[in-house]
Design a protein around this motif. Structure first.
Motif, PDB file in Angstrom:
ATOM      1  N   TRP A  55       0.917  14.970   1.086  1.00 35.48           N
ATOM      2  CA  TRP A  55      -0.066  13.996   0.609  1.00 35.48           C
ATOM      3  C   TRP A  55      -1.143  14.712  -0.185  1.00 35.48           C
ATOM      4  O   TRP A  55      -1.469  15.864   0.108  1.00 35.48           O
ATOM      5  N   ASP A  86      -6.821  12.653  -1.061  1.00 34.94           N
ATOM      6  CA  ASP A  86      -7.299  11.281  -0.870  1.00 34.94           C
ATOM      7  C   ASP A  86      -6.289  10.388  -0.146  1.00 34.94           C
ATOM      8  O   ASP A  86      -6.581   9.225   0.123  1.00 34.94           O
ATOM      9  N   ASN A 121      -3.649   8.995  -1.297  1.00 40.22           N
ATOM     10  CA  ASN A 121      -3.190   7.857  -2.090  1.00 40.22           C
ATOM     11  C   ASN A 121      -1.967   8.217  -2.934  1.00 40.22           C
ATOM     12  O   ASN A 121      -1.509   7.414  -3.732  1.00 40.22           O
ATOM     13  N   THR A 160       0.852  -1.189   0.000  1.00 43.24           N
ATOM     14  CA  THR A 160       0.000   0.000   0.000  1.00 43.24           C
ATOM     15  C   THR A 160       0.886   1.236   0.000  1.00 43.24           C
ATOM     16  O   THR A 160       2.056   1.163   0.393  1.00 43.24           O
ATOM     17  N   VAL A 161       0.329   2.336  -0.425  1.00 38.47           N
ATOM     18  CA  VAL A 161       1.087   3.593  -0.422  1.00 38.47           C
ATOM     19  C   VAL A 161       1.540   3.920   1.004  1.00 38.47           C
ATOM     20  O   VAL A 161       2.707   4.258   1.237  1.00 38.47           O
ATOM     21  N   ASP A 162       0.625   3.789   1.976  1.00 38.68           N
ATOM     22  CA  ASP A 162       0.979   4.086   3.374  1.00 38.68           C
ATOM     23  C   ASP A 162       2.141   3.224   3.860  1.00 38.68           C
ATOM     24  O   ASP A 162       3.067   3.722   4.501  1.00 38.68           O
ATOM     25  N   TYR A 199       2.809   6.300  -5.264  1.00 35.21           N
ATOM     26  CA  TYR A 199       1.411   6.316  -5.701  1.00 35.21           C
ATOM     27  C   TYR A 199       1.016   4.929  -6.185  1.00 35.21           C
ATOM     28  O   TYR A 199       1.869   4.054  -6.394  1.00 35.21           O
ATOM     29  N   LEU A 200      -0.268   4.726  -6.366  1.00 32.45           N
ATOM     30  CA  LEU A 200      -0.798   3.452  -6.844  1.00 32.45           C
ATOM     31  C   LEU A 200      -1.118   3.572  -8.327  1.00 32.45           C
ATOM     32  O   LEU A 200      -1.744   4.541  -8.761  1.00 32.45           O
TER      33      LEU A 200
END
Length: 127
Positions: free
Chosen positions: A50, A53, A55, A24-26, A79-80
């Motif tokens: 950030w 959102d 993300n 995940t980005v986090d 990022y995703l």
């Protein structure tokens, strides 16, 4: 939303690399913030930003390089994209000279150290 296209290299003296992997980005942001400073004695976390959102995250680190007698900057965009976490690295500030931008390769070395850390955790470099 930020697009990686805005970060395509426009030439000049800088390191520009892209890695992608699972997670995940986090989690990747936490991995970088916790693990990356231990890759060098003078690696310093500067700041993060950030999007609304949460993300997409931009991180900035610096490291002092004796060969250029200056701090070199590494900007990191996480990022995703297509169900994978992408990490774009742009190193800058390793050049010398106002006109000819001669580089000692410091920005490339700085980007390499994070790229190596990501590769050890299963990330792949994208051409």
């Amino acid at each position: 939303m930020w697009k990686h296209d805005i970060l395509e290299s426009r030439g000049g003296v800088m390191a520009n690399h892209r890695y992608y992997g699972e997670g995940t980005v986090d989690a990747v942001v936490d991995l970088i913030k916790i693990g990356f400073p231990s890759t060098g004695i003078s690696v310093t976390f500067v700041d993060e930003a950030w999007n609304a959102d949460r993300n997409v995250c931009m991180l900035v680190f610096e490291k002092y390089f004796m060969r250029v007698e200056n701090r070199v900057s590494l900007s990191i965009l996480v990022y995703l994209e297509n169900q994978e976490v992408c990490v774009d690295l742009i190193g800058s500030g390793g050049g010398r000279g106002a006109i000819f931008s001669f580089s000692w390769g410091s920005e490339e070395d700085f980007a390499y150290s994070l790229g190596k850390m990501l590769a050890e955790r299963g990330f792949r470099k994208r051409a």
